[in-house]
Design a protein around this motif. Structure first.
Motif, PDB file in Angstrom:
ATOM      1  N   LEU A  23       0.735  -1.280   0.104  1.00 15.15           N
ATOM      2  CA  LEU A  23       0.071   0.008   0.074  1.00 15.15           C
ATOM      3  C   LEU A  23       0.993   1.270   0.109  1.00 15.15           C
ATOM      4  N   THR A  25      -1.620   3.821  -4.329  1.00 16.15           N
ATOM      5  CA  THR A  25      -1.156   2.461  -4.838  1.00 16.15           C
ATOM      6  C   THR A  25      -1.302   2.216  -6.007  1.00 16.15           C
ATOM      7  N   SER A  81       1.322  -3.533  -7.615  1.00 12.52           N
ATOM      8  CA  SER A  81       1.837  -3.645  -6.142  1.00 12.52           C
ATOM      9  C   SER A  81       1.646  -4.801  -5.438  1.00 12.52           C
TER      10      SER A  81
END
Length: 819
Positions: A251, A265, A284
């Protein structure tokens, strides 16, 4: 396959398929509880959502990521989208029930005033889209010349330039404010009109709507203070996986100049330093590929954060076995190895150590007599090693070896200095090493030197680096371990250094001039009274000097005196965060083949040390002992870590970065030739130098140019980068050793080791022992002795057989590599 029928998948089935897809290696782990990070949320927008991390914790304390399979059940004024982002619906207190694998936890949510919407702007909303979609990449519009007449700054380092390029190039025809959907800025990336970059944005997507709304709002630039990112926070700050195959959601939250925050993010760029160890598999999400370590570089709008990733060996049965610790180096190495479940190898034997330490401290292996004396010394191994280290550091060859290294880095080369200047600079370097002059004093003299390059050889530093930019780049690379060259044309893409800082540092050297002297090929370094400024290429204005970092050791700048004096004081200050770390790291690399930070001259936040505590301890010890280079060297080679053997165990066989065992290094060109000299007893001949010179004593690459030394990677001394020296093996090198004249003539030299032993009438066993000691610094094993005796007695003659044996030993890996 069901032909003729339409297949429908319900939301619950889709969720179940997602669980099965993402659980992977963690499928068998059952959490005793789940932990939500952050533990509470504040939402103040209906458009900007926030995510949370959901972590499972087993009864034994093992943690694993459950974010992608967690279910969210909101109550109150909150909604959850299909990606797991939470959005505010109405002001007030709310809650979300988070469930995963039979466990649940409540997430308190406070929804703020949703009526005050944040104004859309180029800085906070559009620039992140351009960067994420690759528009500012080097392969696209961020290249030096742009693409198809449209140029943006590389990775968006200059948003003001990009804004002007978008709005005012081609007379502003990229925007249609009356009908935003027909703007070229939307038509191109959606391929409504041809676009060489292909489809970048789907119609109706979040990014499409963002750009559409921005154009509709009149394309505002935004406020630099309010809309620029002040800080980036990444959760988790460290990724720790108990086995390969696990995944972890990352995050990224940006804090802006006005104190507001946003989950970025989706727009952040996440890259792994080692894809074979830790790979980015989704947006991510990092996946552990194999046991080891990697680093994630998380970038967003000029800010970046480094996230270390560790994947442990999952094999059961690890039990730490504490080996002896000789000094603080071993304590820091062991602390990390135990945490990573890596058992270090045992200490190497005396015969291995004696060859290793000779080559690393004085650049040549021991003679047969020296090797025999050390191996047969009845003193305890630890004590006789300490004594040998001290003896070697007092020898002339120690000066030869380290003068060679510094001659490479300082580019002592007649191409720049002339023949007389090269010899003078060489002697100056040797004097600094022989006297063990404090390193800070050496550096101060180099970068503040003036006068004749013959009478004050340190001034040759500026004969090599006459341009202020060159002098600055070499100074930062050599003495700070920082590569500023990337910042000359644009802000550094992976560091905080800016183009402004590049020219501010170069300004310290703007007044340095070089002119011809009175003697032939002499040059004088002096301070110029005019033409002594640096101008910024973008603005054309004169740039005033400023320190890279205003540390506590930074003296005030005095415009009336040589600016380099202040720079030297700042550079060598105890408070400088780079100076001691850079040289400590460089010295470490000479003994282990890689730095604690590697490459050694590329120290930056996005290239972190593999053992930060160790590097800090080395640097602090260096400063505490008065910048004594020999103290650091002695500390390193006395450590158990340096004296560890090359044999791997089941726990460290895949470790190549944490110094759990000694990794063999191919001998450098000069050490290889000098080792052949010791093994064969035959000395090569070099022009222009005394006949007793070794290869490592040669003043510069001009001597022996194009021969054996160049083939085996001797640097040309045209760069201050350690990378200029090549230590890899190649087919031409192998052919040179097998069939080339250098080794063949040395082995068959009528005045060499084999001929002398034969003439002296040494028995076969003594002859074989001498050849092994001369080549490998050890006695032959019983099996090797039997094979050698058989070969000598069955061959065409003792001399030919002994030459063949010596040739074979020199061509072995045990000879070619420092082990």
């Amino acid at each position: 396959m069901m032909s003729g029928k339409r297949l429908w998948i319900s939301g619950s089935c889709l969720w179940l398929m997602t669980v099965l897809a993402v659980s992977g290696v963690c499928a068998g782990l059952q959490p005793a509880k789940i932990v939500i990070t952050p533990s509470s949320l504040s939402l103040d927008s209906t458009e900007q959502g926030r995510r949370v991390l959901v972590t499972g914790v087993t009864a034994g304390g093992e943690k694993f990521d459950l974010t992608r399979e967690a279910r969210f059940e909101p109550s109150g004024g909150v909604r959850v989208d299909e990606d797991g982002y939470l959005y505010g619906l109405s002001q007030g207190a709310a809650a979300v029930k988070v469930s995963a694998r039979g466990r649940s936890a409540d997430l308190p949510v406070n929804v703020g005033d949703l009526s005050q919407k944040r104004a859309i702007s180029f800085l906070s909303d559009i620039m992140p889209v351009l960067n994420k979609q690759g528009c500012t990449a080097g392969a696209c519009h961020g290249s030096a010349k742009g693409k198809n007449g449209f140029k943006l700054s590389l990775r968006g380092y200059d948003p003001e330039f990009d804004y002007r390029a978008l709005l005012f190039d081609v007379s502003g025809r990229r925007f249609n404010r009356a009908d935003p959907a027909r703007s070229l800025m939307l038509a191109k990336p959606t391929q409504t009109v041809p676009h060489e970059g292909g489809l970048r944005i789907e119609k109706g997507s979040r990014y499409y709507d963002t750009i559409f709304n921005w154009i509709s709002a009149g394309t505002p630039y935004g406020d630099m203070q309010r809309d620029s990112v002040a800080r980036l926070e990444v959760t988790p700050p460290e990724v720790f996986m108990s086995r390969p195959g696990m995944k972890q959601q990352i995050l990224v939250v940006a804090t802006y100049g006005d104190g507001s925050t946003r989950d970025v993010t989706r727009e952040a760029v996440v890259a792994s330093s080692q894809d074979t160890t830790a790979k980015i598999v989704d947006d991510s999400v990092v996946q552990g590929e194999r046991t080891g370590e990697a680093t994630l570089l998380v970038r967003y709008e000029g800010k970046f954060v480094i996230v270390p990733v560790t994947i442990l060996n999952p094999e059961p049965g690890f039990e730490w076995k504490q080996l002896s610790q000789h000094n603080y180096i071993d304590e820091h190495i062991d602390a990390k190895l135990e945490r990573l479940k890596i058992q270090p190898s045992e200490v190497a034997g005396d015969s291995t150590f004696v060859r290793r330490v000779y080559l690393d401290l004085i650049g040549i292996p021991p003679t047969p007599e020296e090797a025999r004396a050390f191996i047969e010394d009845p003193e305890t191994s630890r004590l006789k090693r300490i004594r040998l280290i001290d003896e070697l550091m007092r020898r002339k060859e120690f000066v030869d070896h380290w003068a060679l290294k510094w001659g490479d880095l300082l580019q002592s080369n007649r191409k720049y200095l002339g023949e007389k200047g090269t010899w003078a600079f060489r002697q100056w370097i040797r004097d600094q090493i022989a006297s063990n002059r404090p390193y800070d004093q050496v550096v101060r003299e180099l970068i503040t030197s003036t006068g004749s390059t013959y009478q004050n050889p340190a001034a040759n530093f500026f004969r090599v680096n006459k341009d202020p930019k060159e002098a600055m780049e070499k100074t930062t690379q050599l003495f700070l371990g920082v590569r500023m060259v990337c910042a000359q044309c644009h802000d550094h893409p992976f560091e905080r250094w800016t183009q402004n800082q590049y020219f501010q540092l170069a300004a310290f050297f703007a007044s340095v001039g070089v002119k011809p002297g009175f003697d032939s090929d002499e040059e004088i370094v002096y301070l110029k009274r005019d033409d002594n400024t640096v101008k910024h290429p973008k603005t054309g204005r004169i740039v005033e000097p400023e320190y890279l970092i205003a540390s506590a050791g930074a003296p005030p700048l005095n415009a009336e005196e040589d600016r380099r004096l202040a720079l030297a004081e700042w550079l060598t200050s105890d408070e400088n965060p780079f100076f001691a770390r850079a040289i400590s790291n460089r010295l470490w690399s000479y003994f282990f083949g890689r730095g604690i930070i590697d490459p050694v001259d590329d120290i930056r936040a996005s290239n972190p040390p593999v053992n930060p505590a160790l590097l800090e301890a080395l640097a602090a010890d260096f400063v505490k002992n008065g910048y004594d280079l020999q103290h650091v060297i002695r500390t390193i080679v006395n450590s158990r870590t340096y004296q560890t053997g090359i044999a791997a165990n089941e726990w460290n066989e895949n470790d190549a970065t944490n110094f759990s065992r000694f990794l063999p290094r191919r001998l450098t060109a000069e050490s290889l030739l000098d080792a052949i000299t010791v093994a064969t007893g035959s000395r090569p001949e070099f022009d222009e130098v005394p006949p007793d010179f070794t290869a490592q004593e040669l003043p510069d690459p001009h001597i022996g140019k194009g021969g054996f030394l160049d083939m085996f990677g001797r640097p040309e001394r045209e760069s201050a980068c350690e990378c200029e020296r090549r230590n890899e093996m190649s087919l031409p090198q192998a052919m040179s050793l097998v069939n080339g004249p250098t080794l063949a003539e040395a082995v068959a030299d009528p005045e060499g080791r084999v001929a002398a032993a034969i003439i002296a009438g040494k028995p076969d066993r003594e002859l074989i022992e001498e050849l092994y000691l001369g080549a490998l610094s050890r006695f032959p094993t019983a099996g090797e002795m039997d094979d050698a005796l058989t070969y000598l007695r069955q061959g065409a003659g003792r001399a030919a057989g002994a030459q063949d044996l010596l040739w074979a030993l020199i061509n072995s890996n045990a000879f070619l590599f420092n082990r």
